[in-house]
Structure formats: C-alpha cells, structure tokens
Design a protein around this motif. Structure first.
Motif, PDB file in Angstrom:
ATOM      1  N   LEU A   8      36.282 -25.342  -2.739  1.00 31.96           N
ATOM      2  CA  LEU A   8      35.874 -25.111  -1.220  1.00 31.96           C
ATOM      3  C   LEU A   8      34.999 -23.881  -0.309  1.00 31.96           C
ATOM      4  O   LEU A   8      34.255 -23.918   0.104  1.00 31.96           O
ATOM      5  CB  LEU A   8      36.974 -25.885  -0.511  1.00 31.96           C
ATOM      6  N   LEU A   9      35.624 -23.079  -0.971  1.00 26.15           N
ATOM      7  CA  LEU A   9      34.328 -21.307  -0.507  1.00 26.15           C
ATOM      8  C   LEU A   9      33.336 -21.412  -1.202  1.00 26.15           C
ATOM      9  O   LEU A   9      32.771 -20.728  -0.265  1.00 26.15           O
ATOM     10  CB  LEU A   9      35.740 -20.513  -0.914  1.00 26.15           C
ATOM     11  N   PHE A  10      32.768 -21.802  -2.376  1.00 28.89           N
ATOM     12  CA  PHE A  10      32.295 -21.581  -2.219  1.00 28.89           C
ATOM     13  C   PHE A  10      30.277 -21.738  -2.091  1.00 28.89           C
ATOM     14  O   PHE A  10      30.025 -20.347  -1.868  1.00 28.89           O
ATOM     15  CB  PHE A  10      31.719 -22.724  -3.923  1.00 28.89           C
ATOM     16  N   PRO A  11      30.368 -22.815  -1.469  1.00 28.56           N
ATOM     17  CA  PRO A  11      28.910 -22.652  -0.261  1.00 28.56           C
ATOM     18  C   PRO A  11      29.392 -22.071   0.820  1.00 28.56           C
ATOM     19  O   PRO A  11      28.164 -21.054   1.510  1.00 28.56           O
ATOM     20  CB  PRO A  11      29.712 -24.215  -0.137  1.00 28.56           C
ATOM     21  N   ALA A  12      30.304 -21.419   1.329  1.00 27.58           N
ATOM     22  CA  ALA A  12      30.358 -20.468   2.468  1.00 27.58           C
ATOM     23  C   ALA A  12      30.145 -19.114   1.824  1.00 27.58           C
ATOM     24  O   ALA A  12      29.685 -18.643   2.633  1.00 27.58           O
ATOM     25  CB  ALA A  12      31.725 -20.233   2.720  1.00 27.58           C
ATOM     26  N   ILE A  13      30.763 -18.555   1.085  1.00 39.12           N
ATOM     27  CA  ILE A  13      30.187 -18.012   0.844  1.00 39.12           C
ATOM     28  C   ILE A  13      29.280 -17.144   0.107  1.00 39.12           C
ATOM     29  O   ILE A  13      28.304 -16.725   0.298  1.00 39.12           O
ATOM     30  CB  ILE A  13      31.490 -16.973  -0.731  1.00 39.12           C
ATOM     31  N   SER A  14      28.033 -17.831  -1.073  1.00 41.05           N
ATOM     32  CA  SER A  14      27.167 -18.383  -1.275  1.00 41.05           C
ATOM     33  C   SER A  14      26.439 -18.091   0.251  1.00 41.05           C
ATOM     34  O   SER A  14      24.962 -17.291  -0.121  1.00 41.05           O
ATOM     35  CB  SER A  14      26.691 -19.423  -2.320  1.00 41.05           C
ATOM     36  N   LEU A  15      26.219 -19.026   0.874  1.00 43.93           N
ATOM     37  CA  LEU A  15      25.472 -18.646   2.198  1.00 43.93           C
ATOM     38  C   LEU A  15      26.032 -17.508   2.809  1.00 43.93           C
ATOM     39  O   LEU A  15      24.335 -16.667   3.211  1.00 43.93           O
ATOM     40  CB  LEU A  15      26.212 -19.485   3.459  1.00 43.93           C
ATOM     41  N   PHE A  71      34.169 -14.254  -4.011  1.00 42.52           N
ATOM     42  CA  PHE A  71      33.827 -15.014  -4.919  1.00 42.52           C
ATOM     43  C   PHE A  71      34.512 -15.076  -6.810  1.00 42.52           C
ATOM     44  O   PHE A  71      34.772 -15.977  -6.924  1.00 42.52           O
ATOM     45  CB  PHE A  71      32.033 -14.864  -5.086  1.00 42.52           C
ATOM     46  N   ILE A  72      34.790 -13.922  -6.699  1.00 44.27           N
ATOM     47  CA  ILE A  72      34.482 -13.412  -8.319  1.00 44.27           C
ATOM     48  C   ILE A  72      36.474 -13.671  -7.922  1.00 44.27           C
ATOM     49  O   ILE A  72      36.966 -14.648  -9.401  1.00 44.27           O
ATOM     50  CB  ILE A  72      34.798 -12.099  -8.529  1.00 44.27           C
ATOM     51  N   PHE A  73      37.369 -13.745  -7.278  1.00 45.61           N
ATOM     52  CA  PHE A  73      38.882 -14.270  -7.047  1.00 45.61           C
ATOM     53  C   PHE A  73      38.436 -15.953  -7.548  1.00 45.61           C
ATOM     54  O   PHE A  73      39.504 -15.914  -7.747  1.00 45.61           O
ATOM     55  CB  PHE A  73      39.344 -13.336  -5.921  1.00 45.61           C
ATOM     56  N   CYS A  74      37.622 -15.772  -6.439  1.00 52.04           N
ATOM     57  CA  CYS A  74      37.813 -17.861  -6.496  1.00 52.04           C
ATOM     58  C   CYS A  74      37.088 -18.468  -7.571  1.00 52.04           C
ATOM     59  O   CYS A  74      38.209 -19.240  -8.174  1.00 52.04           O
ATOM     60  CB  CYS A  74      36.536 -18.288  -5.916  1.00 52.04           C
ATOM     61  N   VAL A  75      36.280 -17.949  -8.493  1.00 49.82           N
ATOM     62  CA  VAL A  75      35.931 -18.325 -10.025  1.00 49.82           C
ATOM     63  C   VAL A  75      37.255 -18.131 -10.801  1.00 49.82           C
ATOM     64  O   VAL A  75      37.992 -19.154 -11.206  1.00 49.82           O
ATOM     65  CB  VAL A  75      35.057 -17.371 -10.861  1.00 49.82           C
ATOM     66  N   ILE A  76      37.953 -16.799 -10.829  1.00 51.14           N
ATOM     67  CA  ILE A  76      38.799 -16.570 -11.228  1.00 51.14           C
ATOM     68  C   ILE A  76      40.669 -17.247 -11.422  1.00 51.14           C
ATOM     69  O   ILE A  76      41.367 -17.470 -11.981  1.00 51.14           O
ATOM     70  CB  ILE A  76      39.603 -14.751 -11.364  1.00 51.14           C
ATOM     71  N   THR A  77      40.931 -17.719  -9.749  1.00 51.43           N
ATOM     72  CA  THR A  77      41.806 -18.867  -8.770  1.00 51.43           C
ATOM     73  C   THR A  77      41.650 -20.239  -9.821  1.00 51.43           C
ATOM     74  O   THR A  77      42.442 -21.045 -10.194  1.00 51.43           O
ATOM     75  CB  THR A  77      41.006 -18.669  -7.146  1.00 51.43           C
ATOM     76  N   MET A  78      40.026 -20.493  -9.736  1.00 50.23           N
ATOM     77  CA  MET A  78      39.875 -21.537 -10.524  1.00 50.23           C
ATOM     78  C   MET A  78      40.229 -21.619 -12.581  1.00 50.23           C
ATOM     79  O   MET A  78      40.604 -22.551 -12.645  1.00 50.23           O
ATOM     80  CB  MET A  78      37.879 -22.451 -10.512  1.00 50.23           C
ATOM     81  N   LEU A  92      45.754 -15.173  -5.942  1.00 47.58           N
ATOM     82  CA  LEU A  92      44.254 -14.658  -5.886  1.00 47.58           C
ATOM     83  C   LEU A  92      43.516 -15.315  -5.255  1.00 47.58           C
ATOM     84  O   LEU A  92      42.722 -14.499  -4.709  1.00 47.58           O
ATOM     85  CB  LEU A  92      43.644 -15.001  -8.086  1.00 47.58           C
ATOM     86  N   PHE A  93      44.328 -17.000  -4.975  1.00 49.60           N
ATOM     87  CA  PHE A  93      42.850 -17.176  -4.238  1.00 49.60           C
ATOM     88  C   PHE A  93      43.327 -16.223  -2.875  1.00 49.60           C
ATOM     89  O   PHE A  93      42.406 -16.454  -1.420  1.00 49.60           O
ATOM     90  CB  PHE A  93      43.687 -18.795  -4.346  1.00 49.60           C
ATOM     91  N   GLY A  94      45.010 -17.198  -2.339  1.00 48.86           N
ATOM     92  CA  GLY A  94      45.483 -15.493  -1.240  1.00 48.86           C
ATOM     93  C   GLY A  94      44.451 -14.194  -1.262  1.00 48.86           C
ATOM     94  O   GLY A  94      43.804 -14.067   0.290  1.00 48.86           O
ATOM     95  N   SER A  95      43.921 -13.490  -2.618  1.00 46.53           N
ATOM     96  CA  SER A  95      43.228 -12.206  -1.923  1.00 46.53           C
ATOM     97  C   SER A  95      41.721 -12.485  -2.271  1.00 46.53           C
ATOM     98  O   SER A  95      41.245 -11.375  -1.330  1.00 46.53           O
ATOM     99  CB  SER A  95      43.646 -11.558  -4.105  1.00 46.53           C
ATOM    100  N   LEU A  99      39.683 -10.886   1.059  1.00 42.51           N
ATOM    101  CA  LEU A  99      38.840  -9.930   0.743  1.00 42.51           C
ATOM    102  C   LEU A  99      37.147 -11.049   1.638  1.00 42.51           C
ATOM    103  O   LEU A  99      36.650 -10.103   2.091  1.00 42.51           O
ATOM    104  CB  LEU A  99      37.892 -10.076  -0.937  1.00 42.51           C
ATOM    105  N   LEU A 100      37.443 -11.955   1.899  1.00 40.56           N
ATOM    106  CA  LEU A 100      36.968 -12.858   2.342  1.00 40.56           C
ATOM    107  C   LEU A 100      36.641 -12.305   4.059  1.00 40.56           C
ATOM    108  O   LEU A 100      35.959 -11.705   4.549  1.00 40.56           O
ATOM    109  CB  LEU A 100      36.369 -14.055   2.265  1.00 40.56           C
TER     110      LEU A 100
END
Length: 129
Positions: A8-15, A71-78, A92-95, A99-100
């Motif tokens: 869910l964070l991918f679009p927000a971080i990308s923008l 973004f990297i931590f989001c991917v590693i979370t997944m 990882l998601f908390g981190s 970071l965001l």
C-alpha cells in the motif's frame, strides 16, 4: 499483516520520490542559470542565492535517501512476509514507516528553507523599488 499491507505504501513513496526528483531538477537548473549570470556579471546576491540553493540540494538528497530506504525496507518486508518471517516483517515495516516519516520531516524543513529564501528575495525587491 499480509503481503499487501506494505504494498500500500508503494504508490505514496513513488509519488514522493517523483516530487523530490522534480524539486531537485528545478533547483539544479536554477543553480546553472544563476551560475551563468554570475559568471557574466559577478554579484554578491547571486553568489548568496547559489550557496543557499546548495543547502537545499543537500536537504533534498537526504529526503531522497530516506524515501529510497523506506521503499527498500517495504520491499524487504514483503520478502520477509513471503518467506513467513512475520516478526521480522513487522520490524522492517515499522522501520520503513519511520524512514518515510523522516523523509517527510526533512521535506518540511526544505519547504521552510524555500519559504525563507523567497521572503528574503521579496524584501530585496521591495528595497530596490
């Protein structure tokens, strides 16, 4: 938490990254323009503006680094969720969220710097009038 939660964070971080990159490019273009003006007609005000813009470039790069790390931590979370390391995924998601938040706080600071610079420039314009 499922694998879709960090997604869910991918679009927000990308923008955010797109906005940060646009800010960086506009300021870099402005620096080049001011540098050319200053080399043709040396002026203390132009040099000061260039130095001020240098600070903004540094701040924007820090915003970008924090956003990219988020973004990297989001991917590693997944990946951790996919591999069923749920507890690690929570950390990882908390981190990633922290970071965001750091990236957004640095962005707020950069907006303040930008506003101060415009205020100074407007004061200089009023003095010349």
């Amino acid at each position: 938490m499922t694998i879709t939660t960090p997604a869910l964070l991918f679009p927000a971080i990308s923008l955010l990254m797109l906005a940060y990159t646009n800010r960086f490019l506009v300021i870099a273009q402005l620096i080049r323009s001011l540098y050319k003006q200053n080399s043709e007609n040396p002026d203390t005000d132009l040099r000061n503006q260039i130095l001020h813009l240098r600070l903004r470039i540094v701040v924007i790069r820090r915003m970008q680094v924090a956003g990219i790390l988020s973004f990297i931590f989001c991917v590693i979370t997944m990946i951790a969720l996919f591999l069923q390391f749920v507890e690690l995924a929570y950390y990882l998601f908390g981190s990633s969220l922290v970071l965001l938040l750091i990236s957004l706080c640095i962005s707020l600071y950069e907006v303040q710097i930008s506003g101060q610079a415009l205020t100074v420039q407007l004061k200089n314009l009023e003095k010349k009038s």
